[in-house]
Design an enzyme around this catalytic site. Structure first.
Site, PDB file in Angstrom:
ATOM      1  N   GLY A   1       0.795  -1.216   0.000  1.00 22.55           N
ATOM      2  CA  GLY A   1       0.000   0.000   0.000  1.00 22.55           C
ATOM      3  C   GLY A   1       0.829   1.268   0.000  1.00 22.55           C
ATOM      4  CG  HIS A   2       0.221   6.021   1.293  1.00 25.39           C
ATOM      5  ND1 HIS A   2       0.213   6.717   0.107  1.00 25.39           N
ATOM      6  CD2 HIS A   2       0.543   6.923   2.252  1.00 25.39           C
ATOM      7  CE1 HIS A   2       0.504   7.991   0.335  1.00 25.39           C
ATOM      8  NE2 HIS A   2       0.723   8.144   1.626  1.00 25.39           N
TER       9      HIS A   2
END
Length: 290
Positions: free
Chosen positions: A266-267
């Site tokens: 993810g981020h």
């Protein structure tokens, strides 16, 4: 044989009344490549601790906290905008006497970093882009909704305050991660500690309201990339709910020779893929620094 351990110092510099905190590794090599690490929201330079430990024995890594983040302290009347974050970061770079570095941009670090690159293209030996968006293509529907808010939008204040809660901060670390228990809780806990300090949520709200100024500069930054063609390494968490994979691929329109690595995370990609990203950065920095 054990790998060399990075020696990291933790210091402050006074820039225009802002007491800027930063971390800096002290490599043994006097000619070590320099990397400037620009952090994202809602974090601070502590997000780079693992990367500094991994590379700091051989590279000079420098990571400041912006006004409104981490251990940096700004006056009560500081104006929180991306232009002002870039002003302070530019002054910080000049005070350290840096005139050439590889710039790592993540999240908020992209609009801060590209402003600096516009002003001083001669400083940029190369770019490492990790979920640092600069293209409309890369904005998810959720991002577009959030970034469309203005102080005049009904309910905007409450919507942004909801983004600054512990549950949402934790979600930024875990969303898109196949194995969430690989993500240590320290990151989101420390982020929230700083967010909950007096004045910090107002500072982040002001920056989110100002984010439109970044989108408005995208075309200018694309032109800068085409004109200066900096060596570029893109390491991107492909399941980022805010800045999507399309934003990573979009860089190739302006930098067709950029090196792209899409990661199954993810981020906050360093939280789960430090072991993959660190060697990529080391190899890239060695080539870009020549």
């Amino acid at each position: 044989m054990l790998a060399a351990t990075a020696r990291t110092v933790h210091r402050h510099l006074e820039i225009e009344g802002v007491r800027v905190f930063y971390r800096e590794s002290l490599p043994d090599r006097p000619d070590a490549p320099v990397l400037l690490l620009l952090h994202g929201f809602p974090s601070a330079s502590h997000q780079f601790r693992g990367l500094i430990d991994a590379l700091g024995a051989d590279y000079r890594l420098i990571a400041p906290d912006y006004p409104g983040s981490g251990h940096t302290r700004a006056p009560d009347d500081f104006t929180y905008s991306f232009d002002r974050l870039a002003d302070i970061t530019e002054g910080f770079i000049q005070r350290l006497g840096l005139d050439r570095f590889v710039m790592y941009v993540f999240d908020f670090g992209a609009p801060v970093g590209f402003r600096i690159a516009e002003r001083h293209p001669e400083w940029i030996a190369g770019l490492v882009v990790q979920n640092g968006n600069a293209y409309v293509d890369g904005l998810s529907d959720m991002a577009r909704d959030l970034l469309s808010l203005t102080p005049q939008t009904p309910g905007a204040h409450d919507a942004i305050q909801d983004v600054l809660t512990l549950d949402t901060t934790r979600g930024q670390y875990e969303t898109g991660v196949a194995t969430p228990d690989l993500v240590a809780p320290d990151g989101w806990t420390l982020d929230q500690h700083f967010l909950d300090q007096p004045g910090r949520k107002d500072a982040q709200q002001a920056l989110l309201f100002d984010y439109h100024s970044n989108v408005e500069r995208y075309d200018t930054w694309h032109a800068w990339l085409r004109r200066h063609t900096p060596p570029t390494l893109i390491t991107w968490g492909a399941h980022d709910p805010f800045f999507t994979e399309l934003g990573a691929r979009a860089y190739l329109r302006d930098l067709p020779d950029a090196e792209l690595h899409l990661l199954d995370t993810g981020h906050f990609a360093l939280e789960t893929h430090l072991g993959e990203i660190a060697p990529l950065i080391a190899d890239f920095a060695d080539r870009a620094w020549k």
